[in-house]
Design a protein around this motif. Sequence first.
Motif, mmCIF file in Angstrom:
data_model
loop_
_atom_site.group_PDB
_atom_site.id
_atom_site.type_symbol
_atom_site.label_atom_id
_atom_site.label_comp_id
_atom_site.label_asym_id
_atom_site.label_seq_id
_atom_site.Cartn_x
_atom_site.Cartn_y
_atom_site.Cartn_z
ATOM 1 N N SER A 188 0.723 -1.119 -0.009
ATOM 2 C CA SER A 188 -0.002 -0.086 0.152
ATOM 3 C C SER A 188 0.870 1.258 -0.026
ATOM 4 O O SER A 188 2.030 1.208 0.748
ATOM 5 C CB SER A 188 -0.947 0.039 1.121
ATOM 6 O OG SER A 188 -0.223 0.224 2.625
ATOM 7 N N GLY A 193 -4.425 1.023 -1.739
ATOM 8 C CA GLY A 193 -4.265 -0.279 -1.065
ATOM 9 C C GLY A 193 -3.256 -1.026 -2.049
ATOM 10 O O GLY A 193 -3.266 -0.946 -3.485
ATOM 11 N N THR A 195 -0.468 -4.929 -2.449
ATOM 12 C CA THR A 195 -0.378 -6.521 -2.432
ATOM 13 C C THR A 195 -0.066 -6.547 -0.794
ATOM 14 O O THR A 195 0.782 -5.948 -0.150
ATOM 15 C CB THR A 195 0.917 -6.898 -3.080
ATOM 16 O OG1 THR A 195 0.686 -6.901 -4.486
ATOM 17 C CG2 THR A 195 1.081 -8.468 -2.486
ATOM 18 N N ARG A 196 -1.179 -7.600 -0.420
ATOM 19 C CA ARG A 196 -1.075 -7.887 1.218
ATOM 20 C C ARG A 196 -1.449 -6.863 2.251
ATOM 21 O O ARG A 196 -1.335 -6.937 3.373
ATOM 22 C CB ARG A 196 0.314 -8.481 1.724
ATOM 23 C CG ARG A 196 0.675 -9.787 1.021
ATOM 24 C CD ARG A 196 1.408 -10.948 1.752
ATOM 25 N NE ARG A 196 2.846 -10.127 2.090
ATOM 26 C CZ ARG A 196 3.858 -10.104 1.419
ATOM 27 N NH1 ARG A 196 3.988 -10.746 0.191
ATOM 28 N NH2 ARG A 196 4.965 -9.454 1.825
ATOM 29 N N GLU A 197 -1.793 -5.667 1.597
ATOM 30 C CA GLU A 197 -2.113 -4.362 2.482
ATOM 31 C C GLU A 197 -3.545 -3.837 1.882
ATOM 32 O O GLU A 197 -3.456 -2.771 1.171
ATOM 33 C CB GLU A 197 -1.058 -3.579 2.335
ATOM 34 C CG GLU A 197 0.121 -4.022 3.389
ATOM 35 C CD GLU A 197 1.352 -3.082 3.420
ATOM 36 O OE1 GLU A 197 2.236 -3.588 4.234
ATOM 37 O OE2 GLU A 197 1.034 -1.911 2.777
ATOM 38 N N PRO A 198 -4.405 -4.545 1.769
ATOM 39 C CA PRO A 198 -5.718 -3.944 0.877
ATOM 40 C C PRO A 198 -6.104 -2.701 1.670
ATOM 41 O O PRO A 198 -6.002 -2.003 2.581
ATOM 42 C CB PRO A 198 -6.675 -5.156 1.443
ATOM 43 C CG PRO A 198 -6.366 -5.683 2.465
ATOM 44 C CD PRO A 198 -5.062 -5.515 2.598
ATOM 45 N N SER A 224 -2.049 -3.198 -7.234
ATOM 46 C CA SER A 224 -3.298 -2.620 -6.466
ATOM 47 C C SER A 224 -4.165 -3.521 -5.972
ATOM 48 O O SER A 224 -4.441 -4.754 -6.490
ATOM 49 C CB SER A 224 -4.072 -1.536 -7.570
ATOM 50 O OG SER A 224 -3.039 -0.725 -8.082
ATOM 51 N N SER A 225 -4.677 -3.497 -4.853
ATOM 52 C CA SER A 225 -5.805 -4.090 -4.190
ATOM 53 C C SER A 225 -6.869 -4.207 -4.972
ATOM 54 O O SER A 225 -7.137 -3.334 -5.960
ATOM 55 C CB SER A 225 -6.099 -3.770 -2.742
ATOM 56 O OG SER A 225 -6.604 -2.308 -2.772
ATOM 57 N N ASP A 226 -7.822 -4.846 -4.738
ATOM 58 C CA ASP A 226 -9.049 -5.136 -5.357
ATOM 59 C C ASP A 226 -9.823 -3.728 -5.356
ATOM 60 O O ASP A 226 -10.252 -3.482 -6.504
ATOM 61 C CB ASP A 226 -9.882 -6.531 -5.198
ATOM 62 C CG ASP A 226 -9.349 -7.683 -5.240
ATOM 63 O OD1 ASP A 226 -8.197 -7.757 -5.826
ATOM 64 O OD2 ASP A 226 -10.119 -8.785 -5.066
ATOM 65 N N GLU A 258 -4.452 -11.266 -3.277
ATOM 66 C CA GLU A 258 -4.021 -10.185 -2.892
ATOM 67 C C GLU A 258 -3.093 -9.687 -3.942
ATOM 68 O O GLU A 258 -2.390 -8.702 -4.042
ATOM 69 C CB GLU A 258 -2.995 -10.458 -1.784
ATOM 70 C CG GLU A 258 -3.651 -10.789 -0.545
ATOM 71 C CD GLU A 258 -2.957 -11.238 0.712
ATOM 72 O OE1 GLU A 258 -1.701 -11.345 0.529
ATOM 73 O OE2 GLU A 258 -3.484 -11.151 1.821
ATOM 74 N N ARG A 259 -2.919 -10.425 -5.190
ATOM 75 C CA ARG A 259 -2.002 -9.986 -6.114
ATOM 76 C C ARG A 259 -2.463 -9.901 -7.475
ATOM 77 O O ARG A 259 -1.915 -9.477 -8.586
ATOM 78 C CB ARG A 259 -0.872 -11.167 -6.121
ATOM 79 C CG ARG A 259 0.375 -10.698 -7.008
ATOM 80 C CD ARG A 259 0.939 -9.477 -6.858
ATOM 81 N NE ARG A 259 2.020 -9.411 -7.731
ATOM 82 C CZ ARG A 259 1.974 -8.978 -9.031
ATOM 83 N NH1 ARG A 259 0.737 -8.720 -9.472
ATOM 84 N NH2 ARG A 259 2.980 -8.890 -9.822
#
Length: 379
Positions: A188, A193, A195-198, A224-226, A258-259
């Motif tokens: 992030s 947000g 990867t692994r930090e949404p 980027s997070s979803d 996450e990826r």
Amino acid sequence: MSTLIVDAHQDLAWNAATFGRDYTQSALVRRVLERDSGSLARQVLGNSMLGLPEYLQARVAVIFGALFASPKRRQMGEWEARTCYRDAPEAHRLYQQQLDYYHRLTDTCERFRLIGSRSDLEAVLKTWEGPEAAPNPDPEGPPTLPGPARAQVGIVPLMEGADGIREPREAEAWMERGLRIVGLAWASTRYAGGTREPGPLTPEGRRLVRTLMELGLMLDLAHSSDESWLEALDLFEGVVMCTHANPRALLRNPGAPERHPTDDMLRRLAERGGVVGVMPYNRFLKSDWRDGDNRADVPLTRLVDAIDHVCQVTGSAAHVGLGTDFDGGFGAETAPEGLDTIADLPKIGDLLRERGLTQAEVQGVLADNWLTVLRRGLP
């Protein structure tokens, strides 16, 4: 004539800053040097897969050259201490140093050229139309490089994780220095947000997305997070892409969400004319594969499966390309069997033809899909 190749993600500057790797050298020569010296790069990443002779052998005409630094909270070891940042000013300094690297590389080695415009792109592609280089008649002299005598590898600068942009208005200064693509996140950032930090886009992230759009910079959704991926896609009206990721549907491990993009995300990217670059990294092709496992468990056909999945989901072969991330955290030991260096990428074309893709579709996957994106997005 063999198809050209475009690779949408390579961390040359990070490798040079962290380990001192010289990418004007052959990957094979560097392996010997790193083995004999007990290099930390070889211990951490494994055998290098990138080098100028291998680029030319595979006809890699364009790469997206990443600017990357990790936040201190994600530092993997003391070896990474010099290339991690605590705050925005440190991130800015590290990213500027990496952009300096690409400028130096292209200033000092005529076989590399920065791409900042469509005319630069076409000039690089034209260098591949020349005759093959004649062998060096001097047996004591350096060996002749593969490919046409004037062939160049074009580099499109890409920022991976936007913390190097201290405030949205600063994106214009980065553009003036040659940056052409911005990814909002790795982990992030202050903007999104990752990867692994949404998390969603932040208010500052929304301002950055609008600024990138106004400037005509391209947007990379990789990492980027979803939430931020979908929101940015809705907000940004310019040229979008996902430079290096694999279809989530083919992965079953808990880390996959996450990826990697879902099928719906892939369809929405395709509707915008975007391309996703698939990654020949074993852990992103076989969910239960771990470092040290047998490479034979991940044949190159698994990468073709990922390409085929994108084609099936999006309805054509026009929205998938390559984004290898070679040397970006892994080496030859964790790439699919059959890929020893980047010189082996043409094997993917052979497998795609066996899978039933036409020559035009194969050419699209290897190069033309990315070239279409660049011709739309470059000034």
